[in-house]
Design an enzyme around this catalytic site. Structure first.
Site, PDB file in Angstrom:
ATOM      1  N   GLU A  21      -0.575   0.428   3.692  1.00  0.00           N
ATOM      2  CA  GLU A  21       0.395  -0.388   2.960  1.00  0.00           C
ATOM      3  C   GLU A  21       0.994   0.361   1.781  1.00  0.00           C
ATOM      4  OE1 GLU A  21      -2.516  -4.235   3.423  1.00  0.00           O
ATOM      5  OE2 GLU A  21      -1.671  -3.792   1.481  1.00  0.00           O
ATOM      6  N   CYS A  63       3.575   1.617  -5.193  1.00  0.00           N
ATOM      7  CA  CYS A  63       2.120   1.734  -5.101  1.00  0.00           C
ATOM      8  C   CYS A  63       1.815   2.207  -3.680  1.00  0.00           C
ATOM      9  CB  CYS A  63       1.508   0.361  -5.381  1.00  0.00           C
ATOM     10  SG  CYS A  63      -0.258   0.314  -5.090  1.00  0.00           S
ATOM     11  N   CYS A 112     -11.506   2.433   3.289  1.00  0.00           N
ATOM     12  CA  CYS A 112     -12.129   3.001   2.091  1.00  0.00           C
ATOM     13  C   CYS A 112     -13.649   2.946   2.243  1.00  0.00           C
ATOM     14  CB  CYS A 112     -11.698   2.193   0.865  1.00  0.00           C
ATOM     15  SG  CYS A 112     -12.299   2.861  -0.690  1.00  0.00           S
ATOM     16  N   CYS A 162     -16.429  -1.584  -2.937  1.00  0.00           N
ATOM     17  CA  CYS A 162     -16.366  -2.512  -4.077  1.00  0.00           C
ATOM     18  C   CYS A 162     -16.384  -3.951  -3.559  1.00  0.00           C
ATOM     19  CB  CYS A 162     -15.108  -2.259  -4.910  1.00  0.00           C
ATOM     20  SG  CYS A 162     -15.069  -0.611  -5.623  1.00  0.00           S
ATOM     21  N   CYS A 208     -13.030  -6.082  -3.149  1.00  0.00           N
ATOM     22  CA  CYS A 208     -11.811  -5.418  -2.656  1.00  0.00           C
ATOM     23  C   CYS A 208     -11.616  -5.593  -1.149  1.00  0.00           C
ATOM     24  CB  CYS A 208     -11.872  -3.937  -3.013  1.00  0.00           C
ATOM     25  SG  CYS A 208     -10.425  -3.034  -2.469  1.00  0.00           S
ATOM     26  N   GLY A 267      -7.567   2.873  -0.330  1.00  0.00           N
ATOM     27  CA  GLY A 267      -8.292   4.137  -0.371  1.00  0.00           C
ATOM     28  C   GLY A 267      -8.659   4.583  -1.768  1.00  0.00           C
ATOM     29  N   GLU A 268      -9.533   5.566  -1.821  1.00  0.00           N
ATOM     30  CA  GLU A 268      -9.949   6.163  -3.090  1.00  0.00           C
ATOM     31  C   GLU A 268      -9.298   7.552  -3.164  1.00  0.00           C
ATOM     32  OE1 GLU A 268     -11.486   5.623  -6.060  1.00  0.00           O
ATOM     33  OE2 GLU A 268     -11.049   7.746  -6.315  1.00  0.00           O
ATOM     34  N   SER A 284      -5.407   5.953  -9.629  1.00  0.00           N
ATOM     35  CA  SER A 284      -6.480   5.006  -9.931  1.00  0.00           C
ATOM     36  C   SER A 284      -7.750   5.381  -9.175  1.00  0.00           C
ATOM     37  CB  SER A 284      -6.023   3.605  -9.534  1.00  0.00           C
ATOM     38  OG  SER A 284      -7.021   2.659  -9.832  1.00  0.00           O
ATOM     39  N   SER A 291     -11.018   2.192 -12.718  1.00  0.00           N
ATOM     40  CA  SER A 291     -11.425   0.821 -12.399  1.00  0.00           C
ATOM     41  C   SER A 291     -12.823   0.613 -12.961  1.00  0.00           C
ATOM     42  CB  SER A 291     -11.438   0.628 -10.885  1.00  0.00           C
ATOM     43  OG  SER A 291     -10.160   0.941 -10.383  1.00  0.00           O
ATOM     44  N   LEU A 292     -12.889  -0.053 -14.098  1.00  0.00           N
ATOM     45  CA  LEU A 292     -14.175  -0.203 -14.782  1.00  0.00           C
ATOM     46  C   LEU A 292     -14.840  -1.523 -14.391  1.00  0.00           C
ATOM     47  CD1 LEU A 292     -15.969   1.325 -16.763  1.00  0.00           C
ATOM     48  CD2 LEU A 292     -14.790   0.193 -18.645  1.00  0.00           C
ATOM     49  N   HIS A 293     -14.158  -2.618 -14.619  1.00  0.00           N
ATOM     50  CA  HIS A 293     -14.532  -3.954 -14.131  1.00  0.00           C
ATOM     51  C   HIS A 293     -15.870  -4.509 -14.622  1.00  0.00           C
ATOM     52  CE1 HIS A 293     -11.053  -3.542 -11.687  1.00  0.00           C
ATOM     53  NE2 HIS A 293     -11.576  -2.833 -10.732  1.00  0.00           N
ATOM     54  N   ASN A 318      -7.998 -10.973  -7.672  1.00  0.00           N
ATOM     55  CA  ASN A 318      -7.306 -11.542  -6.526  1.00  0.00           C
ATOM     56  C   ASN A 318      -8.339 -12.111  -5.583  1.00  0.00           C
ATOM     57  OD1 ASN A 318      -4.616 -11.580  -5.301  1.00  0.00           O
ATOM     58  ND2 ASN A 318      -4.460  -9.666  -6.492  1.00  0.00           N
ATOM     59  N   CYS A 345      -3.599  -5.137  -2.923  1.00  0.00           N
ATOM     60  CA  CYS A 345      -3.826  -4.049  -1.980  1.00  0.00           C
ATOM     61  C   CYS A 345      -4.823  -4.403  -0.885  1.00  0.00           C
ATOM     62  CB  CYS A 345      -4.257  -2.788  -2.711  1.00  0.00           C
ATOM     63  SG  CYS A 345      -5.947  -2.799  -3.246  1.00  0.00           S
TER      64      CYS A 345
END
Ligand code: SAH
Length: 347
Positions: A93, A106, A113, A117, A120, A160-161, A192, A215-217, A291, A334
């Protein structure tokens, strides 16, 4: 034998191949110009090359093109989401967002991935493969062509990472900002990462000057390890040390992503802990209401509480903004479109 993926090559790599073919080196820039500026789809269109060279290119190389499988346009804000199909029928995407400062895209860097996470959608169906450099570039080139516009900003924040596909992503960065190609400023590119510490350090040493989003979260290892398995390999302390190194090497501030999940990471105590962690780090915090994706039970923190979380950070001197949601009506977060397409194909 597999053909050479010519759109993934740097000018220097093109020169090396031309030398092997006993062709003059200066042709590399011409070929690069056809591929990355004029963006032709066939070697026969490269009219300033001798016919013999065009024949060699035709027999040895291929030009990557993606197949646009789906396109959704938001009625609310004009955000456009693409599902691009690759030559092996896998899909990724890309999302085009229109801002006052320019058009931003983006893009994805992997099919699926590995990072796992918990919140995600991109990781739920597992990892398939890395994207090639040309597949990463084509998301930009084809979106520009489809919408007849120029893209000025790029975020590597799709599926993806990016740092798990380090070589192809770094080559992509080199190609996309080449003055002989799209010439997009590295200052307008953000990458990211969930926190692949060894690769953050490597990237810092390249001093490319792109913005690093992390991405800390979570503000404790206990919570972060539950949400993000990568934290079991590199904990928050190690991650923040790498962030400091990135800032020292590049002079760039870090953008920390923090998705607020009700009851998981959104207490005011967590905000204060976060402020303590980030003290002295040149940074900015992006607060995102999580999300809600089908496979999880995570729920968004409510707006009022998000403001309080933001206020707690700002009171302690940490710059924080709440991210605006774009493309809410087209499932623009995403991983969701690809995931929906896998679901509907398997039904
Ligand atoms: N792998 C990279 C980039 C892709 S994800 C990374 O982890 O940073 C892009 C961003 O979206 C990351 O900050 C990620 O944590 C966040 N994200 C993923 N799923 C989300 C969700 N359900 N709600 C809010 N943010 C999410």
């Amino acid at each position: 034998m597999e053909k050479i993926d010519i759109k993934s090559l740097t000018i220097q790599e093109l020169e090396e191949i031309l030398i092997q073919w006993n062709q003059p080196k200066f042709r590399a820039k011409q070929i690069f110009d056809w591929l990355h500026k004029k963006r032709v789809l066939s070697f026969s269109e490269m009219t300033n090359l001798p016919e013999k060279l065009r024949e060699i290119l035709q027999s040895e190389c291929q030009i990557t093109v993606l197949n646009m499988q789906n396109k959704l346009v938001s009625k609310i804000d004009g955000t456009v989401k693409y599902l691009y199909q690759l030559s092996d029928k896998e899909c990724v995407e890309s999302v085009l967002m229109k801002y006052r400062h320019g058009n931003s895209i983006c893009i994805s860097t992997q099919v699926g991935c590995k990072m796992g996470c918990a919140f995600c959608a991109s990781t739920k169906a597992g990892f398939v493969r890395n994207l090639t450099t040309s597949e990463i570039l084509q998301q930009i080139y084809q979106t520009e062509q489809d919408l007849s516009l120029r893209i000025s900003h790029v975020v590597l924040m799709g599926i993806g990472e990016p740092l798990d596909n380090y070589h192809n992503v770094v080559t992509f960065l080199q190609l996309i900002h080449s003055p002989f190609g799209a010439n997009i400023s590295l200052r307008n590119i953000s990458l990211s990462t969930c926190g692949v510490v060894d690769k953050i350090n490597q990237l810092a040493e390249l001093k490319l000057g792109i913005t690093l989003s992390v991405s800390l979260h979570a503000s404790s290892d206990q919570v972060r390890s539950q949400l993000m398995p990568i934290n079991q390999k590199w904990n928050i302390e190690q991650l923040l040390k790498a962030c400091k190194y990135y800032t020292n090497m590049t002079g760039r501030r870090i953008s920390f992503e923090y998705a607020l999940i009700q009851g998981e990471n959104d207490s005011i105590k967590a905000a204060n802990q976060l402020a303590d962690l980030l003290k002295g780090q040149l940074c900015h915090v992006n607060l995102i209401p999580v999300n809600e994706v089908h496979e999880t039970t995570f729920q968004k923190t409510n707006r009022n509480h998000i403001y309080q979380f933001q206020k707690a950070l700002e009171q302690r001197g940490i710059n924080a903004t709440i991210r605006r949601t774009l493309g809410a009506d087209i499932n623009a977060a995403c991983g969701q479109l690809r995931r929906d397409s896998i679901y509907s194909n398997s039904k």
